[in-house]
Scaffold this motif. Structure first.
Motif, short mmCIF file in Angstrom:
data_model
loop_
_atom_site.label_atom_id
_atom_site.label_comp_id
_atom_site.label_asym_id
_atom_site.label_seq_id
_atom_site.Cartn_x
_atom_site.Cartn_y
_atom_site.Cartn_z
N ILE A 282 5.17 -7.87 4.36
CA ILE A 282 5.80 -6.55 4.31
C ILE A 282 6.70 -6.35 5.52
CG2 ILE A 282 5.32 -4.07 4.52
CD1 ILE A 282 2.88 -4.53 2.71
N ARG B 12 2.47 -0.78 8.93
CA ARG B 12 2.91 -0.24 7.65
C ARG B 12 1.73 -0.19 6.69
NH1 ARG B 12 8.16 0.39 8.19
NH2 ARG B 12 9.27 -0.94 9.64
N ARG B 13 1.89 -0.69 5.48
CA ARG B 13 0.82 -0.59 4.48
C ARG B 13 0.07 -1.91 4.34
NH1 ARG B 13 1.37 3.74 5.91
NH2 ARG B 13 2.09 5.55 4.74
N PHE C 97 2.41 0.05 -0.29
CA PHE C 97 3.77 -0.23 0.13
C PHE C 97 4.77 0.32 -0.89
CE2 PHE C 97 7.27 -3.53 0.65
CZ PHE C 97 7.79 -2.96 1.80
N GLN D 78 9.80 -3.65 -2.48
CA GLN D 78 10.64 -2.77 -1.67
C GLN D 78 11.88 -2.32 -2.43
OE1 GLN D 78 11.64 -4.28 2.20
NE2 GLN D 78 13.45 -3.00 2.39
#
Length: 325
Positions: free
Chosen positions: A129, A206-207, A213, A301
């Motif tokens: 990620i 982040r996730r 995400f 993403q």
């Protein structure tokens, strides 16, 4: 220079413990830490107060209003000459404050941002990620990059602002959906100098899985339209790329199902893109597993951001409906 580090917190007690632990190791020690508990159910007061012997740390609680207004709460109580804001899911390198202090002494900035990266302790998914969010083959390539497109906008996971700039600009006027970009644009519009400190890196978790995400990036896509409503000139062609990519992938699927002649070209282009991501990530991360996961992260993403962008572009720009978060 005395820094005030401001950290909004919402139901993440374990994360704040890890962040505070990294701050105890800073080589530059002229700073305080303000943790703003933003209406959490899973509170972190005991954890934060456990660091009072190692840090000049202050714990506050307030009703939940979102991270932007939680940071404002911290600004109003900070004692520093310069405010630094981190997300609670960051780890801070030992020399971070020393790097920032030296950079500001040599080239003053009224506000700054820094890049993010993956810590060695991160999971393979977190590293994938992180790669996706900083890769030149996704929208992440414009974040924390010296060669970014257009005006540089610090992001709130790693951002600093001088007391003077805050006194003139005020705080965040929106609490989520692109609040940091709006704030950066407003600070710049008042004539303050904003720039990137490339060595002021933080490790941003982040996730921890692709579902979380996806939700985060869908939110980011919507946030870009929210920024457009404040500053129409800030919507650039590059911001449409995830939407174009998402539509292109949908077209490729349809072309294959319908056996259109163009399907072969679409498949070749898609394969080239996948190989570029894989080998670029492989070179950077030196792991075939992370390189494979980077493909999943990149497509997650692009699709999530693209769908969020298109959703709010249709609702708020075409249909002109009001924002509903």
């Amino acid at each position: 220079m005395f820094f005030s580090i401001i950290i909004p917190l919402y139901n993440r007690p374990q994360e704040i413990a890890e962040l505070l632990d990294t701050l105890t190791k800073q080589t530059y020690t002229l700073f305080e830490v303000l943790v703003i508990e933003d209406g959490s159910v899973d509170r972190a007061e005991d954890i934060v107060r456990g660091y009072e012997g190692e840090l000049d740390v202050h714990y506050y609680e307030k009703p939940n209003e979102g991270q932007g207004f939680a940071r404002n709460f911290g600004f109003e109580r900070a004692k520093g000459d310069y405010f630094i804001i981190f997300d609670s899911d960051c780890l801070i390198p030992d020399d971070y404050l020393e790097i920032v202090n030296n950079a500001l002494a040599n080239n003053w900035l009224d506000a700054y941002g820094g890049p993010d990266g993956a810590h060695k302790s991160f999971t393979a998914i977190q590293k994938a990620i992180s790669y996706s969010m900083t890769s030149p083959f996704t929208t992440g390539g414009i974040r924390g990059n010296k060669k970014g497109i257009g005006q540089f906008h610090p992001r709130s996971f790693n951002m600093g602002i001088s007391r003077q700039a805050w006194q003139k600009a005020g705080g965040f006027i929106i609490t989520r959906l692109g609040e940091d970009i709006e704030y950066s644009i407003r600070i710049h519009s008042l004539g303050f100098k904003i720039g990137l400190i490339p060595d002021a890196i933080v490790y941003h978790k982040r996730r921890t899985d692709f579902v979380k995400f996806y939700k985060q990036l869908h939110f980011f896509g919507r946030a870009r339209i929210n920024i457009y409503k404040f500053f129409p000139s800030q919507l650039k062609l590059v911001h449409f790329f995830p939407a174009f990519a998402t539509l292109g992938m949908a077209f490729t699927i349809i072309a294959n199902i319908a056996h259109w002649p163009i399907a072969q070209l679409c498949n070749i282009l898609l394969l080239v893109y996948i190989l570029l991501i894989f080998f670029h990530s492989l070179i950077k991360n030196k792991s075939a597993k992370i390189a494979f996961l980077s493909i999943i992260a990149a497509f997650t993403q692009l699709i999530a951001y693209g769908l969020g962008f298109m959703q709010d572009f249709w609702k708020r720009v075409i249909l002109k409906r009001p924002l509903k978060t």
